[in-house]
Design a protein around this motif. Structure first.
Motif, PDB file in Angstrom:
ATOM      1  N   ARG A  55      34.524  41.332  44.544  1.00 58.58           N
ATOM      2  CA  ARG A  55      35.150  40.340  43.655  1.00 58.58           C
ATOM      3  C   ARG A  55      34.279  39.997  42.450  1.00 58.58           C
ATOM      4  NH1 ARG A  55      36.091  35.553  47.820  1.00 58.58           N
ATOM      5  NH2 ARG A  55      36.654  37.393  49.067  1.00 58.58           N
ATOM      6  N   GLN A  58      34.607  42.764  39.947  1.00 51.77           N
ATOM      7  CA  GLN A  58      35.879  42.638  39.241  1.00 51.77           C
ATOM      8  C   GLN A  58      35.837  41.511  38.207  1.00 51.77           C
ATOM      9  OE1 GLN A  58      39.549  42.735  41.389  1.00 51.77           O
ATOM     10  NE2 GLN A  58      38.991  44.509  42.647  1.00 51.77           N
ATOM     11  N   ILE A  63      38.610  40.673  35.308  1.00 52.51           N
ATOM     12  CA  ILE A  63      39.841  40.688  36.098  1.00 52.51           C
ATOM     13  C   ILE A  63      40.639  39.396  35.969  1.00 52.51           C
ATOM     14  CG2 ILE A  63      38.835  39.782  38.232  1.00 52.51           C
ATOM     15  CD1 ILE A  63      41.360  42.694  37.946  1.00 52.51           C
ATOM     16  N   GLU A  64      39.955  38.293  35.698  1.00 49.08           N
ATOM     17  CA  GLU A  64      40.644  36.995  35.630  1.00 49.08           C
ATOM     18  C   GLU A  64      41.557  36.881  34.414  1.00 49.08           C
ATOM     19  OE1 GLU A  64      37.515  34.033  37.904  1.00 49.08           O
ATOM     20  OE2 GLU A  64      36.869  35.028  36.063  1.00 49.08           O
ATOM     21  N   PHE A  69      45.699  46.406  36.773  1.00 46.31           N
ATOM     22  CA  PHE A  69      44.536  46.957  37.468  1.00 46.31           C
ATOM     23  C   PHE A  69      44.927  48.288  38.090  1.00 46.31           C
ATOM     24  CE2 PHE A  69      42.028  47.648  41.312  1.00 46.31           C
ATOM     25  CZ  PHE A  69      40.727  47.465  40.855  1.00 46.31           C
ATOM     26  N   ALA A  86      42.497  42.534  43.643  1.00 47.40           N
ATOM     27  CA  ALA A  86      42.996  42.218  42.301  1.00 47.40           C
ATOM     28  C   ALA A  86      44.298  41.436  42.361  1.00 47.40           C
ATOM     29  CB  ALA A  86      43.179  43.500  41.488  1.00 47.40           C
ATOM     30  N   ARG A  87      45.178  41.840  43.273  1.00 48.02           N
ATOM     31  CA  ARG A  87      46.481  41.186  43.362  1.00 48.02           C
ATOM     32  C   ARG A  87      46.410  39.851  44.096  1.00 48.02           C
ATOM     33  NH1 ARG A  87      51.915  44.242  44.902  1.00 48.02           N
ATOM     34  NH2 ARG A  87      52.020  44.252  42.646  1.00 48.02           N
ATOM     35  N   PHE A  90      43.004  37.508  42.644  1.00 50.14           N
ATOM     36  CA  PHE A  90      42.993  37.172  41.216  1.00 50.14           C
ATOM     37  C   PHE A  90      44.391  37.101  40.600  1.00 50.14           C
ATOM     38  CE2 PHE A  90      38.750  39.065  41.925  1.00 50.14           C
ATOM     39  CZ  PHE A  90      37.977  37.967  41.542  1.00 50.14           C
ATOM     40  N   VAL A  92      46.691  39.393  39.854  1.00 49.50           N
ATOM     41  CA  VAL A  92      47.150  40.436  38.922  1.00 49.50           C
ATOM     42  C   VAL A  92      48.409  41.077  39.520  1.00 49.50           C
ATOM     43  CG1 VAL A  92      46.562  42.559  37.709  1.00 49.50           C
ATOM     44  CG2 VAL A  92      44.786  40.854  38.174  1.00 49.50           C
ATOM     45  N   VAL A  95      49.474  46.144  39.640  1.00 50.26           N
ATOM     46  CA  VAL A  95      48.385  46.941  40.203  1.00 50.26           C
ATOM     47  C   VAL A  95      48.948  48.263  40.721  1.00 50.26           C
ATOM     48  CG1 VAL A  95      47.106  44.873  40.885  1.00 50.26           C
ATOM     49  CG2 VAL A  95      48.561  46.023  42.555  1.00 50.26           C
TER      50      VAL A  95
END
Length: 223
Positions: A55, A58, A63-64, A69, A86-87, A90, A92, A95
């Motif tokens: 993390r 990322q 990533i934020e 991604f 990521a999903r 954070f 996202v 992905v």
């Protein structure tokens, strides 16, 4: 868009260069700093050395604030874990994970992690080159109702209008490739020798579709 890519092998580096060429902001993660050489001297995005499913790594890649991604390293487990971090951590939404094991790809697709099953994808493309039309579709919709095929036009259809072929096979020609150039055909366009059709039909009609293509238009039979 800001896009984070995990893995700077052939796929990751090619993807990064293409996305940067389209004006997107890029960050590339890889555990091997030497891998970033594949990006070339003109790459202006961010490079982050570390494990892509970590993390903190990322976060260093932005990533934020990421819009997407892509996990395209050579490890299935690493790609899936990174995509889920990521999903789920954070947030996202967009992905995708590269997966070699087709069985795993199906499982993770059902869990909501879109995957690209590399081995299956490559095998499908080779099959379509080796076998005649009708054996393996380019696309099959998730409901199992519609398929898309690349069809090199049989000689019997040369000189006929696209609308005639569509009516007889009960399908739609979404695109036609002629001399290497793709175009959206008008219904009245005449089919030429060597044309390749991007043909959408109902899966339930597959047998009839390909027998009709091979047989040729009924008008010739009636003549």
């Amino acid at each position: 868009m800001h896009i984070v890519i995990m893995g700077c092998g052939r796929v990751g580096s090619t993807l990064a260069r293409r996305l940067e060429g389209r004006g997107h902001s890029l960050a590339v993660i890889d555990s091997d700093a030497d891998a970033f050489r594949r990006l070339g001297p003109s790459f202006t995005g961010l490079t982050v050395t570390g494990l892509g499913f970590d993390r903190d790594v990322q976060r260093r890649a932005g990533i934020e604030r990421a819009d997407a991604f892509a996990a395209v390293s050579s490890g299935d487990n690493s790609n899936i874990i990174a995509a889920r971090v990521a999903r789920e951590l954070f947030g996202v939404d967009n992905v995708v994970a590269r997966i070699y094991d087709p069985g795993r790809a199906e499982v993770y697709d059902r869990l909501g992690v879109p995957t690209v099953p590399t081995v299956t994808w490559a095998a499908d493309h080779v099959l379509r080159k080796l076998l005649p039309s009708g054996h393996d579709p380019v696309y099959r919709d998730p409901s199992g109702e519609v398929r898309a095929d690349l069809v090199t036009v049989p000689t019997a259809w040369v000189g006929r209008e696209v609308r005639v072929l569509e009516d007889e096979v009960r399908g739609r020609v979404a695109c036609l490739t002629r001399f290497g150039k793709a175009l959206v055909p008008d219904p009245g366009m005449l089919i030429q020798d060597g044309d390749v059709l991007h043909l959408f039909t109902a899966i339930a009609d597959s047998a009839d579709v390909f027998s009709t293509l091979e047989r040729g238009p009924r008008q010739e039979d009636d003549a």
